[in-house]
Design a protein around this motif. Structure first.
Motif, PDB file in Angstrom:
ATOM      1  N   PRO A   1      32.210  36.636  86.087  1.00  0.00           N
ATOM      2  CA  PRO A   1      31.110  36.159  87.525  1.00  0.00           C
ATOM      3  C   PRO A   1      31.286  37.131  87.884  1.00  0.00           C
ATOM      4  O   PRO A   1      31.525  38.170  87.945  1.00  0.00           O
ATOM      5  N   ILE A   2      30.265  37.362  88.614  1.00  0.00           N
ATOM      6  CA  ILE A   2      29.411  39.098  88.997  1.00  0.00           C
ATOM      7  C   ILE A   2      29.009  39.066  90.624  1.00  0.00           C
ATOM      8  O   ILE A   2      28.456  37.928  91.346  1.00  0.00           O
ATOM      9  N   GLY A   3      29.817  39.446  91.471  1.00  0.00           N
ATOM     10  CA  GLY A   3      30.592  39.800  92.677  1.00  0.00           C
ATOM     11  C   GLY A   3      30.396  38.367  93.787  1.00  0.00           C
ATOM     12  O   GLY A   3      30.406  38.110  94.546  1.00  0.00           O
ATOM     13  N   GLY A   4      31.395  37.332  92.672  1.00  0.00           N
ATOM     14  CA  GLY A   4      31.687  36.660  93.093  1.00  0.00           C
ATOM     15  C   GLY A   4      31.021  35.427  94.046  1.00  0.00           C
ATOM     16  O   GLY A   4      31.091  34.435  94.540  1.00  0.00           O
ATOM     17  N   ARG A   5      30.028  35.564  93.502  1.00  0.00           N
ATOM     18  CA  ARG A   5      28.469  34.587  93.977  1.00  0.00           C
ATOM     19  C   ARG A   5      27.791  34.270  92.841  1.00  0.00           C
ATOM     20  O   ARG A   5      26.478  33.753  92.869  1.00  0.00           O
ATOM     21  N   ILE A   6      27.627  34.948  91.552  1.00  0.00           N
ATOM     22  CA  ILE A   6      27.299  33.938  90.525  1.00  0.00           C
ATOM     23  C   ILE A   6      27.450  34.421  89.029  1.00  0.00           C
ATOM     24  O   ILE A   6      28.495  35.153  89.315  1.00  0.00           O
ATOM     25  N   TRP A   7      26.866  33.118  88.370  1.00  0.00           N
ATOM     26  CA  TRP A   7      27.570  32.939  87.397  1.00  0.00           C
ATOM     27  C   TRP A   7      26.694  32.578  86.528  1.00  0.00           C
ATOM     28  O   TRP A   7      25.596  32.381  86.374  1.00  0.00           O
TER      29      TRP A   7
ATOM     30  N   ALA B   1      32.659  24.552  87.939  1.00  0.00           N
ATOM     31  CA  ALA B   1      34.524  24.473  88.351  1.00  0.00           C
ATOM     32  C   ALA B   1      34.685  25.756  89.317  1.00  0.00           C
ATOM     33  O   ALA B   1      35.607  25.574  90.252  1.00  0.00           O
ATOM     34  N   ALA B   2      34.412  27.364  88.736  1.00  0.00           N
ATOM     35  CA  ALA B   2      34.633  27.915  89.481  1.00  0.00           C
ATOM     36  C   ALA B   2      34.330  27.872  91.230  1.00  0.00           C
ATOM     37  O   ALA B   2      34.430  28.827  92.149  1.00  0.00           O
ATOM     38  N   VAL B   3      32.443  27.732  90.929  1.00  0.00           N
ATOM     39  CA  VAL B   3      32.084  27.840  92.154  1.00  0.00           C
ATOM     40  C   VAL B   3      32.555  26.880  93.198  1.00  0.00           C
ATOM     41  O   VAL B   3      32.255  27.104  93.936  1.00  0.00           O
ATOM     42  N   ALA B   4      32.888  25.494  92.652  1.00  0.00           N
ATOM     43  CA  ALA B   4      33.173  25.041  93.631  1.00  0.00           C
ATOM     44  C   ALA B   4      34.257  24.715  94.166  1.00  0.00           C
ATOM     45  O   ALA B   4      34.954  24.454  95.372  1.00  0.00           O
ATOM     46  N   ARG B   5      35.102  26.184  94.025  1.00  0.00           N
ATOM     47  CA  ARG B   5      36.242  26.677  94.658  1.00  0.00           C
ATOM     48  C   ARG B   5      36.149  27.769  95.079  1.00  0.00           C
ATOM     49  O   ARG B   5      36.715  28.092  96.465  1.00  0.00           O
ATOM     50  N   ILE B   6      35.189  27.497  95.559  1.00  0.00           N
ATOM     51  CA  ILE B   6      34.043  29.122  96.928  1.00  0.00           C
ATOM     52  C   ILE B   6      34.177  28.607  98.281  1.00  0.00           C
ATOM     53  O   ILE B   6      33.543  26.745  98.322  1.00  0.00           O
ATOM     54  N   LYS B   7      34.606  28.521  99.107  1.00  0.00           N
ATOM     55  CA  LYS B   7      34.668  27.785 100.612  1.00  0.00           C
ATOM     56  C   LYS B   7      33.595  27.579 100.878  1.00  0.00           C
ATOM     57  O   LYS B   7      32.874  28.612 100.437  1.00  0.00           O
ATOM     58  N   VAL B   8      32.625  26.731 101.812  1.00  0.00           N
ATOM     59  CA  VAL B   8      31.795  26.052 102.477  1.00  0.00           C
ATOM     60  C   VAL B   8      31.581  25.990 103.911  1.00  0.00           C
ATOM     61  O   VAL B   8      33.188  25.649 104.148  1.00  0.00           O
TER      62      VAL B   8
END
Length: 430
Positions: free
Chosen positions: A391-397, A423-430
């Motif tokens: 991941p790049i900066g916790g916001r780009i894959w 799956a990785a992005v889904a773990r980010i809190k929204v």
């Protein structure tokens, strides 16, 4: 107010100021992008796919421009035992049988049937790559496939590696033996109704915006800003599934630029040039059994295989790769068609020319939205795929066949990579 408190307050102000339009933007409506969006939609994320082309499917494309359809890109469900497209197709009620036996196979040299002595010489070296990968230690240094075969000599080594032009689409000197060894194997299935059509069906019901090339991605704030033809979208995260060739061409400007580790990974990968050309033919079939294969192998570096009248259709499809494919792609459709028709006329007879009614040449190498067929790992760069998936900066894959490890170069691998990124992005809190 202390320094740390001030910094925290500024971060909070920036996050409040960032009003995301969407949870996630996916760039590219190929197998990876469609699969990522499906996974995210299933867990309740707001997601949009931006696609530069006027169609979906990416390099999985069923071309019906000639009337008889054929898969201009991917055509096999490789390693079917673990490939997700077996289940996807079954759920959609789409048949995926094993490849039927063809109508025979003939070898040619410069358009003439190959002499039996030359046929035997070739048969003696085919399979050398797999045999040597089983016996040669490449753990201490990652060799190119050309190096792996070097002791066969200048005459036989090119013959032993020539098959890679029709599978990997690249010259053996540019293929990492270790990465090639890593690739998964298994049974192959086909999709008679079209693999590209199957991928397109899987995209139904998603928010896909066609003809929306992305020109810039800004990721130095709390989210991501994506610039398209129609304006700017803000999202909390972005999954980029465009081919390595597009990233290397700089078609998308990243601000800040991609991290050095990601750039190094891109430097370790190139795009192969596996290419197809197809002709609609009518009338005389010259006694050729439908499904026959004619392989022009007089010059190993200019190998071309033809599927003649597959499934009884009025179509002939030619396959070729590597620098030969690049040369014909750059020459343009008219010259490529003339060259290929000359070769077929030499094989079949001059009357063959009268049967050609139309042609199509989907040259991936010169396509601005792919710049090649699929990714190839250079010798000594066997870690490039894993680094590119970070991941790049916790916001780009970055996700696609290039990041699929042992599943690289396949639609199935792209699908698994898209799911992993989702799956990785889904773990980010929204």
């Amino acid at each position: 107010m202390g320094t740390s408190a001030l910094a925290a307050n500024l971060v909070g102000m920036r996050e409040r100021a960032f009003a995301a339009d969407l949870d996630v933007v996916v760039i590219g409506a190929g197998a990876a992008g469609i699969s990522a969006a499906r996974e995210l939609k299933a867990v309740g994320r707001q997601v949009v796919i931006l696609e530069a082309r006027k169609r979906i499917g990416g390099r999985a494309f069923t071309d019906a421009s000639l009337g008889p359809a054929f898969d201009a890109g991917a055509m096999y469900i490789h390693w079917a035992e673990r490939n997700p497209w077996v289940k996807i197709a079954a759920d959609l009620g789409i048949a995926t049988p094993t490849e039927p036996w063809g109508g025979g196979f003939q070898l040619f040299a410069n358009g003439k049937p190959m002499a039996e002595t030359d046929r035997m010489r070739r048969r003696s070296v085919f399979g050398q790559i797999d045999r040597r990968l089983e016996t040669v230690d490449i753990t201490t240094r990652d060799l190119s496939v050309a190096e792996l075969l070097g002791d066969l000599g200048p005459d036989m080594a090119p013959i032993a590696s020539s098959g890679l032009l029709l599978s990997i689409g690249e010259e053996s000197g540019r293929i990492s033996a270790r990465d090639y060894q890593r690739l998964w194997s298994g049974d192959d299935l086909i999709v008679p109704s079209g693999y590209g059509n199957l991928v397109s069906r899987h995209g139904e019901g998603l928010d896909i915006r066609l003809d929306e090339p992305v020109s810039a991605i800004r990721w130095d704030g709390p989210g991501v800003e994506i610039t398209t033809r129609s304006g700017t979208l803000k999202a909390r995260a972005c999954i980029v599934t465009v081919p390595v060739g597009v990233l290397k061409a700089g078609s998308i400007r990243f601000t800040p630029e991609l991290p050095a580790r990601t750039r190094d990974a891109l430097g370790g990968l190139v795009m192969g040039a596996l290419t197809k050309i197809a002709f609609r033919v009518e009338g005389d079939r010259f006694g050729i059994t439908p499904g026959a294969s004619y392989l022009e192998a007089g010059a190993p570096e200019e190998m071309m295989n033809f599927d003649l009248y597959p499934d009884g259709k009025d179509i002939i499809i030619g396959y070729f790769g590597g620098d030969y494919a690049r040369k014909l792609s750059l020459a343009g459709a008219q010259e490529a068609q003339a060259h290929t028709i000359d070769l077929l006329a030499a094989m079949i007879g001059e009357d063959f020319r009268k049967t050609v009614k139309a042609a199509t040449f989907p040259a991936w190498w010169t396509d601005p939205y792919s710049h090649g067929s699929y990714s190839v790992c250079l010798p000594g760069q066997e870690s490039a795929r894993d680094k590119l998936a970070e991941p790049i900066g916790g916001r780009i894959w970055l996700a696609g066949e290039a990041t699929a490890g042992g599943g690289a170069m396949t639609v199935g691998g792209a699908t698994l990579a898209g799911r992993a990124a989702a799956a990785a992005v889904a773990r980010i809190k929204v």
